[in-house]
Structures are given as C-alpha cells and as structure tokens.
Design an enzyme around this catalytic site. Sequence first.
Site, PDB file in Angstrom:
ATOM      1  N   LYS A   1       8.262  -5.087 -22.677  1.00  0.00           N
ATOM      2  CA  LYS A   1       7.410  -3.884 -22.663  1.00  0.00           C
ATOM      3  C   LYS A   1       6.939  -3.474 -21.259  1.00  0.00           C
ATOM      4  O   LYS A   1       6.595  -2.317 -21.038  1.00  0.00           O
ATOM      5  CB  LYS A   1       6.178  -4.103 -23.553  1.00  0.00           C
TER       6      LYS A   1
ATOM      7  N   GLY B   1      -6.226  -9.268 -24.670  1.00  0.00           N
ATOM      8  CA  GLY B   1      -4.800  -9.432 -24.390  1.00  0.00           C
ATOM      9  C   GLY B   1      -4.080  -8.090 -24.455  1.00  0.00           C
ATOM     10  O   GLY B   1      -4.696  -7.027 -24.292  1.00  0.00           O
TER      11      GLY B   1
ATOM     12  N   ALA C   1      -2.676  -6.363 -26.956  1.00  0.00           N
ATOM     13  CA  ALA C   1      -3.049  -5.424 -28.021  1.00  0.00           C
ATOM     14  C   ALA C   1      -4.409  -4.793 -27.718  1.00  0.00           C
ATOM     15  O   ALA C   1      -4.592  -3.574 -27.882  1.00  0.00           O
ATOM     16  CB  ALA C   1      -3.079  -6.150 -29.364  1.00  0.00           C
TER      17      ALA C   1
ATOM     18  N   ASP D   1       1.163   1.970 -29.454  1.00  0.00           N
ATOM     19  CA  ASP D   1       0.383   0.924 -30.135  1.00  0.00           C
ATOM     20  C   ASP D   1      -1.076   1.354 -30.344  1.00  0.00           C
ATOM     21  O   ASP D   1      -1.626   1.211 -31.436  1.00  0.00           O
ATOM     22  CB  ASP D   1       0.428  -0.383 -29.342  1.00  0.00           C
TER      23      ASP D   1
ATOM     24  N   ASN E   1       6.208   0.932 -25.330  1.00  0.00           N
ATOM     25  CA  ASN E   1       6.863   0.416 -26.551  1.00  0.00           C
ATOM     26  C   ASN E   1       7.813   1.446 -27.167  1.00  0.00           C
ATOM     27  O   ASN E   1       8.514   1.134 -28.129  1.00  0.00           O
ATOM     28  CB  ASN E   1       5.833  -0.044 -27.593  1.00  0.00           C
TER      29      ASN E   1
HETATM   30  P1  ATR Z   1      -1.526  -9.728 -28.037  1.00  0.00           P
HETATM   31  O1  ATR Z   1      -0.388  -9.044 -27.345  1.00  0.00           O
HETATM   32  O2  ATR Z   1      -1.315  -9.899 -29.521  1.00  0.00           O
HETATM   33  O3  ATR Z   1      -2.833  -9.092 -27.708  1.00  0.00           O
HETATM   34  P2  ATR Z   1      -2.102 -11.816 -26.146  1.00  0.00           P
HETATM   35  O4  ATR Z   1      -1.894 -10.853 -25.028  1.00  0.00           O
HETATM   36  O5  ATR Z   1      -1.561 -13.190 -26.035  1.00  0.00           O
HETATM   37  O6  ATR Z   1      -1.523 -11.244 -27.505  1.00  0.00           O
HETATM   38  O7  ATR Z   1      -3.700 -11.897 -26.428  1.00  0.00           O
HETATM   39  C1  ATR Z   1      -4.248 -12.744 -27.376  1.00  0.00           C
HETATM   40  C2  ATR Z   1      -5.773 -12.554 -27.402  1.00  0.00           C
HETATM   41  O8  ATR Z   1      -6.313 -13.380 -28.445  1.00  0.00           O
HETATM   42  C3  ATR Z   1      -6.459 -12.972 -26.124  1.00  0.00           C
HETATM   43  O9  ATR Z   1      -7.610 -12.199 -25.940  1.00  0.00           O
HETATM   44  C4  ATR Z   1      -6.818 -14.426 -26.420  1.00  0.00           C
HETATM   45  O10 ATR Z   1      -7.886 -14.932 -25.664  1.00  0.00           O
HETATM   46  P3  ATR Z   1      -7.634 -15.544 -24.167  1.00  0.00           P
HETATM   47  O11 ATR Z   1      -7.495 -14.363 -23.257  1.00  0.00           O
HETATM   48  O12 ATR Z   1      -8.834 -16.354 -23.896  1.00  0.00           O
HETATM   49  O13 ATR Z   1      -6.364 -16.354 -24.264  1.00  0.00           O
HETATM   50  C5  ATR Z   1      -7.236 -14.302 -27.868  1.00  0.00           C
HETATM   51  N1  ATR Z   1      -7.133 -15.575 -28.588  1.00  0.00           N
HETATM   52  C6  ATR Z   1      -6.005 -16.170 -29.066  1.00  0.00           C
HETATM   53  N2  ATR Z   1      -6.307 -17.334 -29.671  1.00  0.00           N
HETATM   54  C7  ATR Z   1      -7.661 -17.488 -29.576  1.00  0.00           C
HETATM   55  C8  ATR Z   1      -8.588 -18.483 -30.006  1.00  0.00           C
HETATM   56  N3  ATR Z   1      -8.178 -19.572 -30.674  1.00  0.00           N
HETATM   57  N4  ATR Z   1      -9.890 -18.293 -29.736  1.00  0.00           N
HETATM   58  C9  ATR Z   1     -10.318 -17.202 -29.076  1.00  0.00           C
HETATM   59  N5  ATR Z   1      -9.494 -16.220 -28.642  1.00  0.00           N
HETATM   60  C10 ATR Z   1      -8.181 -16.361 -28.883  1.00  0.00           C
END
Ligand code: ATR
Length: 286
Positions: free
Chosen positions: A72, A135, A137, A108, A93
Amino acid sequence: MPVVDVNTKLVGLLGNPLGHSFSPAMHNKAFETLGLNYFYLPIEVTADDLPTVAAGIAKMNFAGYNITIPHKIRIMDCLDAIDPLAQAIGAVNTVVLEKGHATGYNTDGEGFVRSLEAESGMTVDGKRYFILGSGGAARAIAMTLAFKGAQKIFLCNRTEQKAHDLAVEINTKVSPCSEVVPRDPARMASAVQQADVLINTTSIGMHPEEDRIPIESDLIPAGVIVSDIVYNPARTKLLQVAEAKGCKTVPGLGMLVYQGTEGFRKWTEAEPPVEVMFEVVRALKG
Ligand code: ATR
C-alpha cells in the site's frame, strides 16, 4: 463463470500473499448484478516485481486495481497522480487507470465513514472522536475524519509515541483537531465522555481472542456511538458491552464492504449494489 472477452475491463487485486480475500467474489457478483462487462482478478506480486507489474497493467485493459498488504505504501512510487487524502494518509488501496494514467486513492477511511453514517444515522462533520489504536487503519480513519471536518480526534494507543506522531501529522497536514490521550483510566474517561463516537482500530477482540475488550467497560458512557473495525466476530465483546449500555453500535463489516463500493464507483462510474456486496461478504464469512 462470466464470459471474459476482448472488451472486458479487468480490475486487479495486488498483494502478497493474497490468501483469502472477499474482494474478488464481492466485486464479481456486483459486476454480474449490474450486467457490467468487468472481471476482478487477484494477482500475487512480490515487492521487487511491483513496479514492472504496475507498469504492465497500465498498458492493458484494466480499469484499475486494489492494493493490499504489503504494497500500500510502495505502490505510491509507481503512480502518475495521488489523491490528496491518500497522500495525507500515506498509503493507497485503490488505483484508477484512465488511458494508461494511474491515480491512487485510499478508500479505507471513506469506507469507514460511509459505514458509520449508514449504520448510525449521523453525519461525521463537526463531531468528536475517540480512537483506540494508531496503526495503519487508525491513520486512514483519522485522516479521513479530519478531512471531513471532525471537530476533535482523541488518539489513544499502547505505544503513545505513535499516537503522538499521528496527531502531529493530522494537525499539520489537515487541521489542528487531534490530541493524544495517555492510557490512564481517568484521562481516557474524561476524553471518551467528550466524544460522540468511540472507535476501536486495534485487533483486540478479534477471533480467536473474542473475550478481550480494548477499553474497560466502565469507561464507556451510555450516550456514545461505539464502532469496532474488527469484523470477525461480527459482534465483538466491545459492541456487546456497548449495546448492553444502550449505545448505538457499528460493526466492522461495513468498512470492509464500503471501501470496496468506493473503488467500484470509481472504476465503473455506476452505483454499487451495496446490499448484494454485503450478502456476498456475509456468506463468505460464514
Ligand atoms: P492495522 O493496519 O490493522 O491498523 P497495525 O498498523 O499493525 O494494523 O496497528 C495495530 C494497532 O493495534 C496499533 O495501534 C497497535 O498498538 P501499538 O502501536 O502499540 O503496537 C494496536 N494493538 C495491537 N495489539 C494490541 C494489544 N494487545 N494491546 C493494545 N494495542 C494493540
């Protein structure tokens, strides 16, 4: 099986690995429903080959394509133009091809907004949002909400620095509406109480960890609209807890379908058959 002929307009899905995606079945059913001579085709492509494949597709009978993980961001270097929202998000996307000219979009966040508006009855401008996660999304959703005139966007993330970085980008690139909320219950409670919509963009609550909830249930006020972008399960624990408090809830499947309807609209210039597309995705999800 649809008839594919020399006049068929192709739409690709570029990613690696592609695994199981709902997009081919959803778009092909939508093309068939409207009697459009289009065909949606998954194409697995490595990062090294992406520029060559993108250049080749631009010379062929493609109306455009979707890009998914992990391309992406990298695809942006292969395009002729990038829509301002996609530029602010920093990821594409959806690509539209017109006479070989490739324009990149990001649907998105638009998909999220359409789903939220359709399922809650609200309009997004002038409202306040509390977003869990920072992250990819969260980035698409927050930038889109800011573009559409959000009054306030609170960002709360496990890794606070990422929330801070995203807030700075929103505030400098779009409008100064974003603020970081530390993961402290009192600070979170105060911000969520000011919000019209609470959005979970983390993977917490996703199958197989259905029992998990991304925010303590007693921090969720009764009047807030609660949206979860997790779509497996369809009703996450967060949504169940919010419903029990009398909150309006918005499940994640809509974002998935509507990010597709917005691409469909751009490639075909036809009104997408939204309900048909929902039915296909629901059936595939089981
Ligand atoms: P996506 O593209 O689906 O947004 P990503 O970019 O990997 O995936 O982002 C995942 C998000 O979920 C992040 O904000 C992540 O927090 P961190 O920045 O601290 O990694 C959050 N996340 C995932 N698992 C988590 C958990 N167990 N507890 C708290 N936050 C979580």
